[in-house]
Design a protein around this motif. Structure first.
Motif, PDB file in Angstrom:
ATOM      1  N   ARG A   1       1.712  -5.215  51.006  1.00  0.00           N
ATOM      2  CA  ARG A   1       2.794  -6.834  50.543  1.00  0.00           C
ATOM      3  C   ARG A   1       1.852  -7.521  48.972  1.00  0.00           C
ATOM      4  N   VAL A   2       0.089  -7.015  49.504  1.00  0.00           N
ATOM      5  CA  VAL A   2      -0.336  -7.146  48.173  1.00  0.00           C
ATOM      6  C   VAL A   2       0.421  -6.598  46.684  1.00  0.00           C
ATOM      7  N   ASN A   3       0.007  -5.144  47.114  1.00  0.00           N
ATOM      8  CA  ASN A   3       0.551  -4.179  46.598  1.00  0.00           C
ATOM      9  C   ASN A   3       1.692  -4.429  46.316  1.00  0.00           C
ATOM     10  N   GLU A   4       2.597  -5.005  46.591  1.00  0.00           N
ATOM     11  CA  GLU A   4       4.850  -5.659  47.027  1.00  0.00           C
ATOM     12  C   GLU A   4       4.082  -7.042  45.287  1.00  0.00           C
ATOM     13  N   ALA A   5       3.207  -7.531  45.782  1.00  0.00           N
ATOM     14  CA  ALA A   5       2.776  -8.695  44.401  1.00  0.00           C
ATOM     15  C   ALA A   5       2.525  -8.272  43.597  1.00  0.00           C
ATOM     16  N   ARG A   6       1.623  -6.997  43.211  1.00  0.00           N
ATOM     17  CA  ARG A   6       1.451  -6.328  41.838  1.00  0.00           C
ATOM     18  C   ARG A   6       2.282  -5.763  41.690  1.00  0.00           C
ATOM     19  N   ILE A   7       3.645  -5.404  42.231  1.00  0.00           N
ATOM     20  CA  ILE A   7       5.141  -5.161  40.959  1.00  0.00           C
ATOM     21  C   ILE A   7       5.353  -6.511  40.577  1.00  0.00           C
ATOM     22  N   VAL A   8       5.726  -7.367  42.013  1.00  0.00           N
ATOM     23  CA  VAL A   8       6.397  -8.312  41.340  1.00  0.00           C
ATOM     24  C   VAL A   8       6.162  -9.248  40.545  1.00  0.00           C
ATOM     25  N   VAL A   9       5.085  -9.440  40.349  1.00  0.00           N
ATOM     26  CA  VAL A   9       4.284  -9.941  38.852  1.00  0.00           C
ATOM     27  C   VAL A   9       4.068  -9.548  37.297  1.00  0.00           C
ATOM     28  N   PRO A  10       4.616  -8.376  37.221  1.00  0.00           N
ATOM     29  CA  PRO A  10       4.480  -7.482  36.198  1.00  0.00           C
ATOM     30  C   PRO A  10       6.519  -7.525  36.291  1.00  0.00           C
ATOM     31  N   PHE A  11       7.052  -7.623  36.911  1.00  0.00           N
ATOM     32  CA  PHE A  11       8.265  -7.944  36.732  1.00  0.00           C
ATOM     33  C   PHE A  11       8.327  -9.191  35.780  1.00  0.00           C
ATOM     34  N   TRP A  12       8.051 -10.488  36.918  1.00  0.00           N
ATOM     35  CA  TRP A  12       8.158 -11.662  36.397  1.00  0.00           C
ATOM     36  C   TRP A  12       7.776 -11.873  34.471  1.00  0.00           C
ATOM     37  N   GLN A  13       6.978 -11.092  34.601  1.00  0.00           N
ATOM     38  CA  GLN A  13       6.346 -11.801  32.886  1.00  0.00           C
ATOM     39  C   GLN A  13       7.279 -11.271  32.123  1.00  0.00           C
ATOM     40  N   LYS A  14       7.625  -9.290  32.842  1.00  0.00           N
ATOM     41  CA  LYS A  14       8.982  -9.239  31.642  1.00  0.00           C
ATOM     42  C   LYS A  14       9.726 -10.434  31.712  1.00  0.00           C
ATOM     43  N   ALA A  15      10.434 -11.329  32.950  1.00  0.00           N
ATOM     44  CA  ALA A  15      11.509 -10.959  32.886  1.00  0.00           C
ATOM     45  C   ALA A  15      11.815 -12.856  32.116  1.00  0.00           C
ATOM     46  N   ILE A  16      10.614 -13.160  31.126  1.00  0.00           N
ATOM     47  CA  ILE A  16      10.151 -14.335  30.384  1.00  0.00           C
ATOM     48  C   ILE A  16      11.158 -14.170  29.267  1.00  0.00           C
ATOM     49  N   ASN A  17      10.931 -13.117  28.727  1.00  0.00           N
ATOM     50  CA  ASN A  17      11.684 -12.676  28.166  1.00  0.00           C
ATOM     51  C   ASN A  17      13.026 -11.640  27.616  1.00  0.00           C
ATOM     52  N   ASP A  18      13.525 -12.070  29.028  1.00  0.00           N
ATOM     53  CA  ASP A  18      14.600 -10.675  29.288  1.00  0.00           C
ATOM     54  C   ASP A  18      15.374 -11.250  30.823  1.00  0.00           C
ATOM     55  N   PRO A  19      16.520 -12.126  29.643  1.00  0.00           N
ATOM     56  CA  PRO A  19      17.367 -12.694  30.562  1.00  0.00           C
ATOM     57  C   PRO A  19      18.328 -12.186  31.807  1.00  0.00           C
ATOM     58  N   GLU A  20      18.897 -10.494  32.003  1.00  0.00           N
ATOM     59  CA  GLU A  20      18.781  -9.998  33.068  1.00  0.00           C
ATOM     60  C   GLU A  20      18.158 -10.216  34.101  1.00  0.00           C
ATOM     61  N   LYS A  21      16.866  -9.700  33.972  1.00  0.00           N
ATOM     62  CA  LYS A  21      15.433  -9.880  34.417  1.00  0.00           C
ATOM     63  C   LYS A  21      15.768 -11.696  35.286  1.00  0.00           C
ATOM     64  N   ALA A  22      15.377 -12.267  34.705  1.00  0.00           N
ATOM     65  CA  ALA A  22      15.281 -13.681  34.976  1.00  0.00           C
ATOM     66  C   ALA A  22      16.379 -14.044  36.068  1.00  0.00           C
TER      67      ALA A  22
ATOM     68  N   ILE B   1       2.551 -18.811  28.969  1.00  0.00           N
ATOM     69  CA  ILE B   1       1.055 -18.087  28.333  1.00  0.00           C
ATOM     70  C   ILE B   1       0.097 -17.949  30.284  1.00  0.00           C
ATOM     71  N   VAL B   2       0.416 -18.975  30.881  1.00  0.00           N
ATOM     72  CA  VAL B   2      -0.008 -18.583  31.835  1.00  0.00           C
ATOM     73  C   VAL B   2       0.421 -17.066  32.663  1.00  0.00           C
ATOM     74  N   VAL B   3       1.769 -16.889  32.784  1.00  0.00           N
ATOM     75  CA  VAL B   3       2.222 -15.781  33.332  1.00  0.00           C
ATOM     76  C   VAL B   3       1.988 -14.456  32.758  1.00  0.00           C
ATOM     77  N   PRO B   4       1.846 -14.696  31.661  1.00  0.00           N
ATOM     78  CA  PRO B   4       1.394 -13.069  30.977  1.00  0.00           C
ATOM     79  C   PRO B   4      -0.225 -13.019  30.781  1.00  0.00           C
ATOM     80  N   PHE B   5      -0.753 -13.967  30.769  1.00  0.00           N
ATOM     81  CA  PHE B   5      -2.805 -13.396  31.884  1.00  0.00           C
ATOM     82  C   PHE B   5      -2.896 -13.174  32.806  1.00  0.00           C
ATOM     83  N   TRP B   6      -2.019 -13.930  34.226  1.00  0.00           N
ATOM     84  CA  TRP B   6      -1.941 -13.424  35.257  1.00  0.00           C
ATOM     85  C   TRP B   6      -1.655 -12.096  35.640  1.00  0.00           C
ATOM     86  N   GLN B   7      -0.598 -11.226  34.640  1.00  0.00           N
ATOM     87  CA  GLN B   7       0.210 -10.103  34.314  1.00  0.00           C
ATOM     88  C   GLN B   7      -1.352  -9.075  34.612  1.00  0.00           C
TER      89      GLN B   7
END
Lengths: 198, 198
Positions: A99-120, B105-111
């Motif tokens: 599940r830590v590895n899953e967190a490492r997928i989820v955080v990059p997804f969130w970062q992408k979602a900030i500027n991607d309304p469909e992902k958000a 800013i913080v979310v991309p930094f975490w990623q």
């Protein structure tokens, strides 16, 4: 007869390869070339499954969410109220290396979602589903007399959900995959507060 | 006489430009070229300040953290216990557009920090400092008789800190910068639970 290829299975193989590569090289190092290599695909053979790294990341996020939900269904079967809520949270919290590895997928997804309304929107739909589940457990807990606090259950559900999200950040940024972050204790302390005064 | 250039001030101008660009184009679209353009610098003039986008992102993260701490100092001055804890959390929660932009800013930094031990260490040090502050407020709240729950304050501090982190995700991925996520209510509900049974 033509060889029968199970496309869903191959997609999951690619997701697994993506995980291993992201864990090793980070999201930026996880090129389509590296992922193909790791999965034993010829370079370019990924395209029919995932035309872009972005589509692969979205699929991986959905897969993490679905897999977590399958585990939740198993661990909450026959449970209700506080007992079900505890089981749900234990399954969402990154308490083991998988599940830590899953967190490492989820955080990059969130970062992408900030500027991607469909992902958000995918993120928000998933979280609405979980907030609803938490609220359902709280309603049962009240019915069972375990929770009497003068708080709105939908608000408490949002609070707990945010804690579960924050725990993903803490785990993804921990010094080692086996670091004890005390997340299990944090959950128990919260459940104690929830039941206090009852 | 040579023109005196305030390098710290220019760095902050660049951080401000970086924020605007990240809010508009996302972290991937925020190239050094775009940031220079936005800040009114000649292309290449950023190098003496920030040799890479990475150094700029780290500086921006530290700046967000320091700025939040300055606000915290102001709003907690003369306060203690639950009152100080509330003021602290209100300042960390992304409750206005300025702080939603900080979350972006913080979310991309975490990623980035997931595969960058130095960035991850900066994050953890910052969070240790905040966990210590929260725990201090809880100790005062117990002394004042406002909290009597049978929970470990360091554990509760970790829980609340994770909720504050998760709130950054929720805000960064909200459909609009002014969306009401109910974060203020979530804080109040948690403070109510914390004081219940006292």
């Amino acid at each position: 007869m033509p060889k029968i290829v199970d496309h869903d299975e191959r997609r999951l193989e690619l997701v697994d390869a993506t995980w291993r590569i992201i864990a090793r090289l980070g999201i930026e190092g996880a090129t389509m070339r590296e992922i193909a290599l790791e999965a034993g695909f010829a370079n370019g053979a990924l395209k029919p499954y995932f035309p872009t790294k972005d589509t692969l990341l979205t699929f991986a996020f959905r897969h993490v969410f679905n897999r977590t939900n399958e585990r939740i269904r198993e661990v909450t079967a026959g449970k209700a109220g506080i007992t079900a809520l505890r089981a749900f949270c234990v399954e969402v919290l990154p308490l083991d290396s998988e599940r830590v590895n899953e967190a490492r997928i989820v955080v990059p997804f969130w970062q992408k979602a900030i500027n991607d309304p469909e992902k958000a929107a995918i993120h928000r739909e998933s979280m609405d589903q979980w907030r609803g589940a938490i609220q359902g457990y709280l309603t049962e807990a009240r019915r069972q007399g375990d929770v009497n606090a003068a708080v709105d259950d939908s608000v408490v559900s949002g609070h707990l959900l945010n804690m579960l999200l924050g725990a993903q950040i803490a785990a993804a940024l921990a010094p080692g995959i086996e670091t004890d972050l005390g997340l299990g204790d944090q959950l128990e302390a919260f459940l104690t507060l929830l039941q206090a005064g009852s």
